[in-house]
Design an enzyme around this catalytic site. Structure first.
Site, PDB file in Angstrom:
ATOM      1  N   ASP A 108       0.751  -1.231   0.109  1.00 20.02           N
ATOM      2  CA  ASP A 108       0.050  -0.038   0.052  1.00 20.02           C
ATOM      3  C   ASP A 108       0.795   1.221   0.153  1.00 20.02           C
ATOM      4  OD1 ASP A 108      -0.874  -0.574   3.381  1.00 20.02           O
ATOM      5  OD2 ASP A 108       0.782   0.237   2.775  1.00 20.02           O
ATOM      6  N   HIS A 123       6.642  -7.918  -1.226  1.00 18.93           N
ATOM      7  CA  HIS A 123       5.474  -7.991  -2.078  1.00 18.93           C
ATOM      8  C   HIS A 123       5.368  -7.168  -3.234  1.00 18.93           C
ATOM      9  CE1 HIS A 123       3.935 -11.069   1.153  1.00 18.93           C
ATOM     10  NE2 HIS A 123       5.167 -11.382   0.667  1.00 18.93           N
ATOM     11  N   THR A 193       0.541  -8.919  11.395  1.00 21.68           N
ATOM     12  CA  THR A 193       0.353  -9.884  10.379  1.00 21.68           C
ATOM     13  C   THR A 193       0.131 -11.151  11.032  1.00 21.68           C
ATOM     14  OG1 THR A 193       1.984 -11.436   8.811  1.00 21.68           O
ATOM     15  CG2 THR A 193       3.061 -10.460  10.820  1.00 21.68           C
ATOM     16  N   ASN A 218      -0.138  -7.333  17.784  1.00 20.66           N
ATOM     17  CA  ASN A 218      -1.467  -7.799  17.081  1.00 20.66           C
ATOM     18  C   ASN A 218      -2.357  -7.547  17.977  1.00 20.66           C
ATOM     19  OD1 ASN A 218      -3.116  -9.511  15.552  1.00 20.66           O
ATOM     20  ND2 ASN A 218      -1.377 -10.113  14.279  1.00 20.66           N
TER      21      ASN A 218
HETATM   22  C1  BV8 Z   1       6.470 -18.444  -3.034  1.00 16.76           C
HETATM   23  C2  BV8 Z   1       0.964  -9.168  -2.806  1.00 16.76           C
HETATM   24  C3  BV8 Z   1       7.763 -20.050  -3.998  1.00 16.76           C
HETATM   25  C4  BV8 Z   1      -0.493  -9.306  -3.425  1.00 16.76           C
HETATM   26  C5  BV8 Z   1       0.884 -10.977  -1.038  1.00 16.76           C
HETATM   27  C6  BV8 Z   1       0.769 -24.261   1.957  1.00 16.76           C
HETATM   28  C7  BV8 Z   1       1.472 -24.011   3.090  1.00 16.76           C
HETATM   29  C8  BV8 Z   1       2.480 -22.967   3.197  1.00 16.76           C
HETATM   30  C9  BV8 Z   1       2.702 -21.790   2.109  1.00 16.76           C
HETATM   31  C10 BV8 Z   1       2.114 -21.991   0.779  1.00 16.76           C
HETATM   32  C11 BV8 Z   1       1.076 -23.092   0.549  1.00 16.76           C
HETATM   33  N1  BV8 Z   1       0.717 -23.195  -0.532  1.00 16.76           N
HETATM   34  C12 BV8 Z   1       1.291 -22.043  -1.057  1.00 16.76           C
HETATM   35  C13 BV8 Z   1       2.122 -21.505  -0.287  1.00 16.76           C
HETATM   36  C14 BV8 Z   1       2.871 -20.270  -0.482  1.00 16.76           C
HETATM   37  C15 BV8 Z   1       2.188 -19.089  -0.564  1.00 16.76           C
HETATM   38  C16 BV8 Z   1       1.781 -18.911   0.792  1.00 16.76           C
HETATM   39  O1  BV8 Z   1       2.497 -18.802   1.905  1.00 16.76           O
HETATM   40  N2  BV8 Z   1       0.379 -19.082   0.763  1.00 16.76           N
HETATM   41  C17 BV8 Z   1      -0.356 -18.720   2.336  1.00 16.76           C
HETATM   42  C18 BV8 Z   1      -1.729 -18.455   1.763  1.00 16.76           C
HETATM   43  C19 BV8 Z   1      -0.432 -20.320   2.842  1.00 16.76           C
HETATM   44  N3  BV8 Z   1       3.359 -17.743  -0.722  1.00 16.76           N
HETATM   45  C20 BV8 Z   1       3.642 -17.691  -1.943  1.00 16.76           C
HETATM   46  O2  BV8 Z   1       3.101 -18.067  -3.096  1.00 16.76           O
HETATM   47  C21 BV8 Z   1       4.900 -16.807  -2.037  1.00 16.76           C
HETATM   48  N4  BV8 Z   1       5.606 -17.331  -3.284  1.00 16.76           N
HETATM   49  O3  BV8 Z   1       6.288 -19.228  -1.843  1.00 16.76           O
HETATM   50  O4  BV8 Z   1       6.986 -18.684  -4.033  1.00 16.76           O
HETATM   51  C22 BV8 Z   1       8.051 -20.166  -5.554  1.00 16.76           C
HETATM   52  C23 BV8 Z   1       9.401 -20.247  -5.656  1.00 16.76           C
HETATM   53  C24 BV8 Z   1       9.845 -20.654  -7.076  1.00 16.76           C
HETATM   54  C25 BV8 Z   1       9.094 -20.279  -8.000  1.00 16.76           C
HETATM   55  C26 BV8 Z   1       7.690 -20.190  -7.788  1.00 16.76           C
HETATM   56  C27 BV8 Z   1       7.142 -20.113  -6.501  1.00 16.76           C
HETATM   57  C28 BV8 Z   1       4.312 -15.521  -2.392  1.00 16.76           C
HETATM   58  C29 BV8 Z   1       3.434 -14.762  -1.415  1.00 16.76           C
HETATM   59  C30 BV8 Z   1       3.177 -13.306  -1.684  1.00 16.76           C
HETATM   60  C31 BV8 Z   1       1.685 -13.163  -2.043  1.00 16.76           C
HETATM   61  N5  BV8 Z   1       1.443 -11.684  -2.184  1.00 16.76           N
HETATM   62  N6  BV8 Z   1       0.787  -9.693  -1.521  1.00 16.76           N
HETATM   63  C32 BV8 Z   1      -1.697  -8.715  -2.921  1.00 16.76           C
HETATM   64  O5  BV8 Z   1      -1.664  -8.017  -2.068  1.00 16.76           O
HETATM   65  O6  BV8 Z   1      -2.851  -8.607  -3.569  1.00 16.76           O
HETATM   66  S1  BV8 Z   1       0.789 -11.611   0.237  1.00 16.76           S
HETATM   67  C33 BV8 Z   1      -0.625 -10.703   1.171  1.00 16.76           C
HETATM   68  O7  BV8 Z   1      -0.738 -11.687   2.468  1.00 16.76           O
HETATM   69  C34 BV8 Z   1      -0.548  -9.525   1.376  1.00 16.76           C
HETATM   70  O8  BV8 Z   1       0.723  -9.013   0.972  1.00 16.76           O
HETATM   71  C35 BV8 Z   1      -0.528  -9.498   2.946  1.00 16.76           C
HETATM   72  O9  BV8 Z   1       0.112  -8.389   3.518  1.00 16.76           O
HETATM   73  C36 BV8 Z   1       0.158 -10.902   3.138  1.00 16.76           C
HETATM   74  C37 BV8 Z   1       0.117 -11.507   4.686  1.00 16.76           C
HETATM   75  O10 BV8 Z   1      -0.998 -11.270   5.151  1.00 16.76           O
HETATM   76  P1  BV8 Z   1      -1.042 -10.298   6.521  1.00 16.76           P
HETATM   77  O11 BV8 Z   1      -0.053  -9.063   6.230  1.00 16.76           O
HETATM   78  O12 BV8 Z   1      -0.369 -11.130   7.503  1.00 16.76           O
HETATM   79  O13 BV8 Z   1      -2.458  -9.964   6.434  1.00 16.76           O
HETATM   80  P2  BV8 Z   1      -3.458 -10.620   7.351  1.00 16.76           P
HETATM   81  O14 BV8 Z   1      -4.871 -10.045   6.811  1.00 16.76           O
HETATM   82  O15 BV8 Z   1      -3.322 -12.122   6.942  1.00 16.76           O
HETATM   83  O16 BV8 Z   1      -3.482 -10.396   8.849  1.00 16.76           O
HETATM   84  C38 BV8 Z   1      -3.514  -9.025   9.291  1.00 16.76           C
HETATM   85  C39 BV8 Z   1      -3.095  -9.236  10.764  1.00 16.76           C
HETATM   86  O17 BV8 Z   1      -3.183  -8.058  11.328  1.00 16.76           O
HETATM   87  C40 BV8 Z   1      -4.148 -10.344  11.576  1.00 16.76           C
HETATM   88  O18 BV8 Z   1      -3.316 -10.968  12.328  1.00 16.76           O
HETATM   89  C41 BV8 Z   1      -4.879  -9.387  12.634  1.00 16.76           C
HETATM   90  O19 BV8 Z   1      -5.250  -9.837  13.751  1.00 16.76           O
HETATM   91  C42 BV8 Z   1      -3.863  -8.126  12.767  1.00 16.76           C
HETATM   92  N7  BV8 Z   1      -4.751  -6.978  12.813  1.00 16.76           N
HETATM   93  C43 BV8 Z   1      -5.705  -6.285  12.205  1.00 16.76           C
HETATM   94  N8  BV8 Z   1      -6.115  -5.259  12.657  1.00 16.76           N
HETATM   95  C44 BV8 Z   1      -4.930  -4.704  13.604  1.00 16.76           C
HETATM   96  C45 BV8 Z   1      -3.899  -5.748  13.716  1.00 16.76           C
HETATM   97  N9  BV8 Z   1      -2.890  -5.757  14.302  1.00 16.76           N
HETATM   98  C46 BV8 Z   1      -2.587  -4.793  15.027  1.00 16.76           C
HETATM   99  N10 BV8 Z   1      -3.276  -3.533  14.771  1.00 16.76           N
HETATM  100  C47 BV8 Z   1      -4.544  -3.493  14.226  1.00 16.76           C
HETATM  101  N11 BV8 Z   1      -5.116  -2.548  14.160  1.00 16.76           N
END
Ligand code: BV8
Length: 249
Positions: A108, A123, A193, A218
């Site tokens: 962002d 990212h 996160t 968090n």
């Molecule tokens: C890769 C850009 C390999 C796009 C993003 C199974 C198991 C494990 C891993 C995997 C799997 N299957 C697939 C994978 C790999 C996958 C992955 O991890 N998947 C997850 C869903 C399981 N990862 C990938 O694909 C990565 N690449 O592994 O490549 C590879 C190698 C060689 C060749 C080919 C491939 C790429 C990952 C990047 C994806 N892109 N963003 C877009 O934004 O559209 S990730 C996306 O999620 C965002 O960037 C976001 O920031 C990110 C992480 O999420 P969070 O930031 O944690 O956000 P979330 O909403 O989840 O949580 C918010 C938190 O804040 C919560 O805890 C909440 O309680 C808290 N909160 C809320 N309000 C507040 C607060 N805290 C404090 N104050 C507040 N006010």
């Protein structure tokens, strides 16, 4: 905040090299929706965001990917950095730390707007487009809104958002820099996160393995909570100014 944590934060000799890892939650109070808040995953046009933000979707329906990112850029355009972003930017220039690294999973741009520099945007960045063939980069603001998908001015192929999508590798240099900083930091603050996205979620693991203190900030419990040395339950905009000594904010 526990006395033990207060002692750590007040002990400059133990808190000289800081790494901050941020996720979507740090921008929540700026009005940017998170992805997995409240145990549900963001859905748009009936599709989960992991599907919309996947490399397969670029191949399958690039115009839809642009609609999805144009929609999100519209939301972000109206958002300002909050006290958490500002506290991190001020900590970086405070001179208090021998080493200061900010790694964000967010696209962002709010850390940059708050004044943070040299940050690692693991990212990518929602404000840029990248050519599918020659990797030419362009600010989306320079592209007419009706030109979707944008056409590369250099080789005339289509352009995509310059972000890392699910299923594609992160930039090697950015990830290596983040890992190297994690390996030498004294304290790793993980803020806003769910720590489910790989490989960003390995940063606190590396830091802890190399002896750093892990502080989670968090509003809810996460997969990291049990692993962290301190887990502060609260909103980033309230907690970060306190732990970074930026109460003035
Ligand atoms: C890769 C850009 C390999 C796009 C993003 C199974 C198991 C494990 C891993 C995997 C799997 N299957 C697939 C994978 C790999 C996958 C992955 O991890 N998947 C997850 C869903 C399981 N990862 C990938 O694909 C990565 N690449 O592994 O490549 C590879 C190698 C060689 C060749 C080919 C491939 C790429 C990952 C990047 C994806 N892109 N963003 C877009 O934004 O559209 S990730 C996306 O999620 C965002 O960037 C976001 O920031 C990110 C992480 O999420 P969070 O930031 O944690 O956000 P979330 O909403 O989840 O949580 C918010 C938190 O804040 C919560 O805890 C909440 O309680 C808290 N909160 C809320 N309000 C507040 C607060 N805290 C404090 N104050 C507040 N006010």
């Amino acid at each position: 905040m526990s006395d033990k944590l207060t002692m750590l934060l007040d002990a400059p000799e133990k808190f000289r090299r800081l790494l901050v890892l941020s996720g979507a939650g740090i921008s929540a109070e700026s009005g940017v929706p998170t992805f997995r808040g409240g145990g549900t995953s963001t859905v748009w046009r009936g599709m989960p965001f992991e599907q919309l933000s996947s490399v397969e979707m670029v191949e399958k329906d690039l115009p839809l990917v642009w609609e999805w990112f144009d929609y999100r850029r519209g939301i972000v355009a109206g958002c300002e950095p909050n006290a958490a972003h500002l506290a991190i930017a001020r900590a970086q220039i405070s001179g208090r730390f021998d080493a200061f690294t900010l790694v964000t999973q967010n696209i962002d741009g709010l850390h940059r707007s708050a004044g943070s520099t040299d940050l690692i945007e693991l990212h990518g960045n929602i404000d840029q487009a990248r050519c599918l063939s020659c990797n030419y980069l362009l600010d989306v603001a320079e592209i007419p809104e009706d030109e979707r998908p944008p056409v590369c001015p250099d080789c005339f192929d289509s352009m995509r958002p310059n972000v890392v999508l699910f299923g594609e590798a992160l930039d090697d240099d950015a990830l290596l820099q983040a890992y190297e900083s994690a390996a030498v930091c004294d304290v790793c603050i993980v803020v806003g996160t769910s720590a489910v996205v790989y490989p960003a979620n390995q940063i606190p693991v590396i830091a802890k393995r190399e002896g750093a203190v892990i502080i989670e900030v968090n509003s809810d419990e996460t997969e990291l909570t049990a692993f962290a040395d301190f887990s502060i339950r609260g909103k980033a905009a309230d907690v970060l100014p306190t732990i970074l000594g930026d109460e003035v904010n």
